[in-house]
Design a protein around this motif. Structure first.
Motif, short mmCIF file in Angstrom:
data_model
loop_
_atom_site.label_atom_id
_atom_site.label_comp_id
_atom_site.label_asym_id
_atom_site.label_seq_id
_atom_site.Cartn_x
_atom_site.Cartn_y
_atom_site.Cartn_z
N LEU A 142 -10.98 -0.13 -13.71
CA LEU A 142 -10.03 0.17 -14.79
C LEU A 142 -10.21 1.59 -15.30
O LEU A 142 -9.24 2.28 -15.62
N TYR A 143 -11.47 2.04 -15.37
CA TYR A 143 -11.72 3.43 -15.79
C TYR A 143 -11.06 4.41 -14.83
O TYR A 143 -10.40 5.38 -15.25
N LEU A 144 -11.22 4.19 -13.52
CA LEU A 144 -10.63 5.09 -12.53
C LEU A 144 -9.11 5.10 -12.61
O LEU A 144 -8.47 6.11 -12.32
N THR A 145 -8.52 3.98 -12.99
CA THR A 145 -7.07 3.93 -13.18
C THR A 145 -6.66 4.90 -14.27
O THR A 145 -5.66 5.62 -14.13
N LYS A 146 -7.42 4.96 -15.35
CA LYS A 146 -7.12 5.89 -16.44
C LYS A 146 -7.32 7.34 -15.98
O LYS A 146 -6.52 8.23 -16.31
N GLU A 147 -8.38 7.57 -15.24
CA GLU A 147 -8.69 8.93 -14.78
C GLU A 147 -7.58 9.45 -13.87
O GLU A 147 -7.15 10.61 -13.97
N ARG A 148 -7.11 8.59 -12.96
CA ARG A 148 -6.04 8.99 -12.05
C ARG A 148 -4.73 9.21 -12.81
O ARG A 148 -3.98 10.14 -12.49
N ALA A 149 -4.44 8.35 -13.76
CA ALA A 149 -3.20 8.49 -14.54
C ALA A 149 -3.19 9.81 -15.30
O ALA A 149 -2.13 10.43 -15.48
N ALA A 150 -4.36 10.26 -15.77
CA ALA A 150 -4.46 11.52 -16.49
C ALA A 150 -4.50 12.72 -15.54
O ALA A 150 -4.48 13.86 -15.99
N LYS A 151 -4.60 12.48 -14.22
CA LYS A 151 -4.65 13.52 -13.20
C LYS A 151 -5.81 14.48 -13.46
O LYS A 151 -5.66 15.71 -13.42
N ILE A 152 -6.97 13.90 -13.72
CA ILE A 152 -8.17 14.70 -13.97
C ILE A 152 -8.72 15.22 -12.65
O ILE A 152 -8.90 14.43 -11.71
N PRO A 153 -8.99 16.53 -12.52
CA PRO A 153 -9.56 17.05 -11.28
C PRO A 153 -10.90 16.38 -11.00
O PRO A 153 -11.68 16.10 -11.91
N SER A 154 -11.18 16.11 -9.74
CA SER A 154 -12.44 15.50 -9.37
C SER A 154 -13.57 16.48 -9.63
O SER A 154 -13.37 17.69 -9.67
N ALA A 155 -14.78 15.96 -9.79
CA ALA A 155 -15.92 16.80 -10.11
C ALA A 155 -16.13 17.85 -9.03
O ALA A 155 -16.13 17.56 -7.84
N GLY A 156 -16.31 19.10 -9.48
CA GLY A 156 -16.60 20.18 -8.55
C GLY A 156 -15.38 20.75 -7.84
O GLY A 156 -15.52 21.55 -6.93
N GLY A 193 1.31 0.81 -32.21
CA GLY A 193 1.57 1.37 -30.89
C GLY A 193 1.18 0.42 -29.79
O GLY A 193 0.27 -0.36 -29.96
N LYS A 194 1.86 0.49 -28.66
CA LYS A 194 1.53 -0.37 -27.53
C LYS A 194 0.45 0.28 -26.71
O LYS A 194 0.43 1.47 -26.51
N LYS A 195 -0.48 -0.53 -26.19
CA LYS A 195 -1.54 -0.02 -25.34
C LYS A 195 -1.13 -0.15 -23.89
O LYS A 195 -0.53 -1.13 -23.49
N THR A 196 -1.48 0.85 -23.10
CA THR A 196 -1.24 0.78 -21.67
C THR A 196 -2.53 1.08 -20.96
O THR A 196 -3.23 2.01 -21.33
N ASP A 197 -2.85 0.26 -19.91
CA ASP A 197 -4.08 0.43 -19.13
C ASP A 197 -5.30 0.40 -20.01
O ASP A 197 -6.25 1.14 -19.82
N GLY A 198 -5.31 -0.43 -21.05
CA GLY A 198 -6.52 -0.60 -21.84
C GLY A 198 -6.72 0.46 -22.88
O GLY A 198 -7.73 0.46 -23.56
N ALA A 199 -5.81 1.39 -23.06
CA ALA A 199 -6.01 2.44 -24.05
C ALA A 199 -5.00 2.28 -25.16
O ALA A 199 -3.88 1.85 -24.97
N HIS A 254 1.85 19.90 -31.35
CA HIS A 254 0.58 19.20 -31.52
C HIS A 254 -0.25 19.29 -30.26
O HIS A 254 0.27 19.44 -29.15
N ARG A 255 -1.57 19.19 -30.43
CA ARG A 255 -2.49 19.16 -29.31
C ARG A 255 -3.19 17.80 -29.31
O ARG A 255 -3.69 17.36 -30.34
N ASP A 256 -3.21 17.17 -28.15
CA ASP A 256 -3.79 15.83 -28.01
C ASP A 256 -5.04 15.91 -27.14
O ASP A 256 -4.97 16.34 -25.99
N ILE A 257 -6.16 15.47 -27.68
CA ILE A 257 -7.41 15.41 -26.93
C ILE A 257 -7.75 13.94 -26.69
O ILE A 257 -7.73 13.14 -27.62
N THR A 258 -8.03 13.61 -25.46
CA THR A 258 -8.42 12.24 -25.10
C THR A 258 -9.76 12.27 -24.39
O THR A 258 -9.94 13.03 -23.43
N VAL A 259 -10.70 11.46 -24.87
CA VAL A 259 -11.99 11.30 -24.21
C VAL A 259 -12.14 9.83 -23.85
O VAL A 259 -12.00 8.96 -24.72
N VAL A 260 -12.40 9.55 -22.59
CA VAL A 260 -12.60 8.18 -22.12
C VAL A 260 -13.95 8.10 -21.43
O VAL A 260 -14.27 8.95 -20.60
N PHE A 261 -14.75 7.11 -21.81
CA PHE A 261 -16.02 6.93 -21.11
C PHE A 261 -16.31 5.44 -20.93
O PHE A 261 -15.82 4.60 -21.70
#
Length: 305
Positions: A142-156, A193-199, A254-261
């Motif tokens: 489920l965490y990886l689903t969020k990471e992919r949806a946010a299009k976060i670059p892979s480490a390195g 607000g409605k939650k999507t993918d657990g967030a 506005h600026r939106d910061i999201t931290v997921v761990f």
């Protein structure tokens, strides 16, 4: 003395009877052995079942952040607050969920003459429905689903994580929902607000457009590959990422910061945004990111106690 006559037929009957008896004993022994092996197999299978996650309950979300942390993240305009107003702002508004051992959340808002800041916290305890998949492994999916949806670059690298394939998406849609639902629509969500993918979705209006790196309005946005760009975070839980988006839509700047761990079978999502009443004053990344990461570290330490 005359000898007793020998009857061949009687000897044959005795031999057959003895053979039948031995066969019956052998069959009973084999049956007992088979039963014993079945039990041993069941025990082995049970011992190899996936392990449950570390967390079996969840804390109360609105009481997790320290009051000093909330004061820092929700600054005012220099005017003192009455006790009632302070409690209203820093006490937060708890999300409505059906099972507080599976999902909890809280929202904070503070409005000033310069703009508004919103802070949203969502905590989800993941339980696997498969004996072959551990709670931790399901939480990682489920965490990886969020990471992919946010299009976060892979480490390195500067390349976003590979998006989920249509097959993966279809499989995810067929899986049971990991978490409690809220509000009357039967979907994962929170009051406001409605939650999507657990967030938990931010309590701000949805953006209709976002700037590109070449957009003059995005001069203060973190550049790709820069130290403030969306990225994987080290040293926070088992795995974590940060996303940063500057929105300059008609609804406001506005600026939106999201931290997921993720830590074991719990996924924590922090959404922190600043709205500006003056569209020429763009919210800065550094301050917002630092405060969101500080809160994430505080929550990770609290959950590990």
């Amino acid at each position: 003395m005359p000898r007793k006559s020998f009857v061949p037929g009687a000897a044959l009957l005795v031999t057959a009877a003895l053979a039948a008896g031995l066969t019956g004993c052998s069959g009973g022994s084999a049956t007992g052995t088979s039963g014993g092996e079945g039990k041993d197999g069941d025990t082995t299978a049970a011992s190899q079942s996936a392990q449950p996650g570390r967390y079996q309950t969840l804390p109360e979300a609105c009481g997790l952040p320290a009051r000093s942390t909330l004061r820092d993240m929700l600054p005012g305009d220099g005017q003192p607050l009455s006790p009632a107003d302070a409690q209203k702002i820093y006490g937060g508004r708890a999300d409505i969920t059906y099972d507080t051992d599976r999902r909890v959340g809280c929202q904070w808002t503070r409005e000033t003459t310069a703009g508004t800041r919103h802070l949203t916290l969502d905590i989800q305890r993941v339980v696997s429905y498969s004996t072959a998949v551990s709670d931790d492994d399901r939480a990682q999916e489920l965490y990886l689903t969020k990471e992919r949806a946010a299009k976060i670059p892979s480490a390195g690298s500067g390349t976003p994580s590979t998006p989920a394939s249509p097959t993966d998406t279809a499989k995810d849609q067929q899986k049971p929902t990991d978490g409690a639902t809220s509000t009357g629509d039967g979907k994962d969500g929170a009051a406001g607000g409605k939650k999507t993918d657990g967030a938990t979705a931010a309590s701000t209006p949805p953006a209709t457009a976002s700037p590109t790196p070449s957009d003059p309005a995005s001069d203060s946005a973190p550049g790709p590959g820069g130290p403030l760009a969306p990225r994987i975070l080290d040293g926070l839980g088992d795995t974590a990422f940060l996303n940063d988006q500057l929105i300059t839509a008609d609804s406001g700047v506005h600026r939106d910061i999201t931290v997921v761990f993720r830590t074991s079978n719990v996924i924590v999502t922090i959404t922190y945004d600043q709205w500006s009443t003056d569209k020429t004053q763009l919210p800065e990344s550094q301050e917002l990111q630092d405060k969101a990461r500080s809160l994430a570290g505080e929550l990770a330490d609290s959950l590990s106690e």
